[in-house]
Scaffold this motif. Sequence first.
Motif, PDB file in Angstrom:
ATOM      1  N   GLY A  22       0.712  -1.112  -0.182  1.00  0.00           N
ATOM      2  CA  GLY A  22       0.025   0.005  -0.058  1.00  0.00           C
ATOM      3  C   GLY A  22       0.788   1.328  -0.095  1.00  0.00           C
ATOM      4  O   GLY A  22       1.895   1.074   0.615  1.00  0.00           O
ATOM      5  N   GLU A  54      -1.537  -4.474   4.981  1.00  0.00           N
ATOM      6  CA  GLU A  54      -1.590  -3.100   4.546  1.00  0.00           C
ATOM      7  C   GLU A  54      -1.002  -2.200   5.601  1.00  0.00           C
ATOM      8  O   GLU A  54      -1.031  -2.282   6.872  1.00  0.00           O
ATOM      9  N   LYS A 107      -7.888  -5.774   5.396  1.00  0.00           N
ATOM     10  CA  LYS A 107      -7.532  -5.949   3.881  1.00  0.00           C
ATOM     11  C   LYS A 107      -7.077  -7.286   4.016  1.00  0.00           C
ATOM     12  O   LYS A 107      -6.370  -7.750   4.579  1.00  0.00           O
ATOM     13  N   ASP A 114      -7.003  -7.551  -2.009  1.00  0.00           N
ATOM     14  CA  ASP A 114      -6.776  -6.291  -1.965  1.00  0.00           C
ATOM     15  C   ASP A 114      -5.266  -5.927  -2.307  1.00  0.00           C
ATOM     16  O   ASP A 114      -5.131  -5.037  -3.101  1.00  0.00           O
ATOM     17  N   VAL A 115      -4.409  -6.442  -1.758  1.00  0.00           N
ATOM     18  CA  VAL A 115      -3.025  -6.222  -2.270  1.00  0.00           C
ATOM     19  C   VAL A 115      -3.057  -6.295  -3.723  1.00  0.00           C
ATOM     20  O   VAL A 115      -2.210  -5.669  -4.412  1.00  0.00           O
ATOM     21  N   THR A 156      -3.939  -3.827  -5.884  1.00  0.00           N
ATOM     22  CA  THR A 156      -3.587  -2.476  -5.933  1.00  0.00           C
ATOM     23  C   THR A 156      -2.180  -2.304  -6.767  1.00  0.00           C
ATOM     24  O   THR A 156      -1.692  -1.333  -6.914  1.00  0.00           O
TER      25      THR A 156
END
Length: 351
Positions: free
Chosen positions: A177, A223, A323, A327-328, A331
Amino acid sequence: MASKTKVLITGATGYIGGSVLNRLLQRSDLMSSLDIRVLVRSPEKAKKFEQFGFTPVIGSHADESVVVPAVSEVDILIATTDCDNLEAAQIALKGMKKRFDSTGKQPVYIECSGTGVYVEQSGGMHSTDTVYDDANPDQIETLAPTQPHRNVDLEILAADKEGYIKAYFILPPTVWGIATGPLVDAGLVNPHSRQIPVLIKACLQHRRGGMVGAGKNVWNNVEIHELADFFIILLDAVLNNKAGLGHGREGFYNTVNGEHTHYQLAESISKALVELGLGDNPTPSTFTKEEEEKYLSFWAPFYGTNSRCLATRAKALGWNPKKTTDDVLATMKTEIDTLVTTKRIDSIGPV
């Protein structure tokens, strides 16, 4: 009026340390009740930190003439700089011993270590069934002293056992993030991690997502802002003398939530590169030995390791990260685009 609890944070301009400070800025109660000092190298940045309510200490975390007196004046040290620098830890411990000898009270040492301490080599060819639980100190004590970060952890543990400090260890995995907050906006803090951007830079030069071996090796992830949340949770627990809060061998906290294979990471980077017009193939490929040396240098073996663990103790303290691995992976496009457009990718090592 009672004197304020004094806290020194090293690595203030770094990705993790800076994120912790940004979280502190959101807590007016802590900002008013604590005397928060930050160790910074730059006199110019020191002045800016002062404007945010922090007391700057100018110098390096490995400078004994600066660190020993600075640490000897505080009740809590939060070290987020370099978890492999044994000399820096020994210098900090000198300051803590001086503090203990002068006050008779154990100062607190919160060390940002890392789940790299759990790594085992697989060359990217397989995962592992070994999963380290932070609530199982007997299991953690089986780690060889030659494991990454372990020599520093053992030095701090010995001081805790001797009785002149209370030690707590926060172990982040792959941190992801882009960091945000007032200190980032002011240009004082690095907004990017190292582990993923190094791989991104290698893949940019490769024009395709890449991995060591088959990418079957597994790491946990967290995150950055949720990691910073845990630092504040632990700090609160220490300040409030939370019942049952262990330290030393009972003070390890794995700050992990999701888990990913390196193939997943390479694939998400590969797809993002194609979408951004920076790659040629959405399917990742294995780096050749020549490419490993060219793009990843001494980091190459690290990208083929496994490191798996549980955050039982961390979550029992009230940490509730949301998260996940999805999610990772989602991104990667934003991370790549930001690194390229800001040209921060140019300063990412080792290549």
